[in-house]
Design an enzyme around this catalytic site. Sequence first.
Site, mmCIF file in Angstrom:
data_model
loop_
_atom_site.group_PDB
_atom_site.id
_atom_site.type_symbol
_atom_site.label_atom_id
_atom_site.label_comp_id
_atom_site.label_asym_id
_atom_site.label_seq_id
_atom_site.Cartn_x
_atom_site.Cartn_y
_atom_site.Cartn_z
ATOM 1 N N HIS A 157 -9.243 -6.770 2.499
ATOM 2 C CA HIS A 157 -9.872 -5.461 2.195
ATOM 3 C C HIS A 157 -10.818 -5.451 1.158
ATOM 4 O O HIS A 157 -11.045 -4.236 0.347
ATOM 5 C CB HIS A 157 -8.765 -4.104 2.074
ATOM 6 C CG HIS A 157 -9.321 -2.939 2.476
ATOM 7 N ND1 HIS A 157 -8.704 -1.911 2.360
ATOM 8 C CD2 HIS A 157 -10.457 -2.240 3.258
ATOM 9 C CE1 HIS A 157 -9.332 -0.652 3.019
ATOM 10 N NE2 HIS A 157 -10.608 -1.051 3.309
ATOM 11 N N CYS A 197 -6.431 1.500 -1.324
ATOM 12 C CA CYS A 197 -6.553 0.152 -1.203
ATOM 13 C C CYS A 197 -7.621 -0.795 -1.853
ATOM 14 O O CYS A 197 -7.226 -1.637 -2.680
ATOM 15 C CB CYS A 197 -6.666 -0.079 0.259
ATOM 16 S SG CYS A 197 -5.885 1.085 1.303
ATOM 17 N N ASP A 249 0.909 -1.320 -0.022
ATOM 18 C CA ASP A 249 -0.159 -0.096 -0.025
ATOM 19 C C ASP A 249 0.917 1.153 0.204
ATOM 20 O O ASP A 249 1.741 1.337 0.591
ATOM 21 C CB ASP A 249 -0.878 -0.204 1.247
ATOM 22 C CG ASP A 249 -2.152 -0.814 0.960
ATOM 23 O OD1 ASP A 249 -2.622 -1.244 0.010
ATOM 24 O OD2 ASP A 249 -2.950 -0.899 2.194
ATOM 25 N N ASP A 250 0.356 2.308 -0.798
ATOM 26 C CA ASP A 250 1.031 3.487 -0.677
ATOM 27 C C ASP A 250 2.501 3.683 -0.954
ATOM 28 O O ASP A 250 3.284 4.496 -0.546
ATOM 29 C CB ASP A 250 0.845 4.270 0.740
ATOM 30 C CG ASP A 250 -0.833 4.628 0.833
ATOM 31 O OD1 ASP A 250 -1.514 4.152 -0.154
ATOM 32 O OD2 ASP A 250 -1.201 5.062 1.709
#
Length: 260
Positions: free
Chosen positions: A140, A82, A42-43
């Site tokens: 998620h 996400c 993520d990110d």
Amino acid sequence: MKTRRVTRREFIGTAVTTTAALSQVRLAAQKRRPNVLFILADDLGYGDLSCYGRPDYRTPVLDGLAQQGLKFMSAYAAAPVCTPTRCAFHTGRYPQRLPVGLEEPLRPITPDLGLPAGHPTIASILKASDYETALIGKWHLGWTPASTPTRHGYDHFFGILSGAADYFTHKSESPLGPADLWDDLQPIDRLGYLTDLLTDKDLDDFHSEGRADSSMRPAPGTWHQRGRARAPGANRRGRDPMQQRQQQPQDHGVRGVIEG
């Protein structure tokens, strides 16, 4: 030139031998099928790896993958956050094709929303081709039983269902309760820094039950939770030391998965 007649016994024997040989060729081809390891962080920004110019810390393992494979200099993800990113990867579709993919990201205020039951995924398609599949890390894409990884082609899941969890307590704002570390559909309690737990689990899972023959595994990574690095310290130039202390354990974890 005299023609020799083939007896029925010779014909059957030759046919059986040929069939057996072809079967062995097919089995050998199946054994040569590649393992699939997909790493999603993520990110992770364009400049967060030293191979893309990060000056204040090194990511040698991920740099090595870029050197041995393809290094994209102009590429696009399906989304910057996400849930839609994962929706695109798992389904192979634009995330906006599904309601869950429109969530940026999926939050506990919509606890019943998730990846639809029965929707094809990369895991379900590979599983249909006799691959063993496992997801280690973050899902998620829904909290309901019908939306969980094991209902979408994964033989095994170990990780968090929510968008982020504390790296030490493994708690989140999940609608299922604060504890958010799962082994398949069972909540579990483990001591340890979460990136390390995920890496260790990935190694254990890969070497069990013959999964090393043909497996597909999205592998562990980190997610966007600032201020929860594994150990204190500063980087050489003082540029966001927390980023360094979160990124380097992931680089180390990828080494363990690859070399394991």
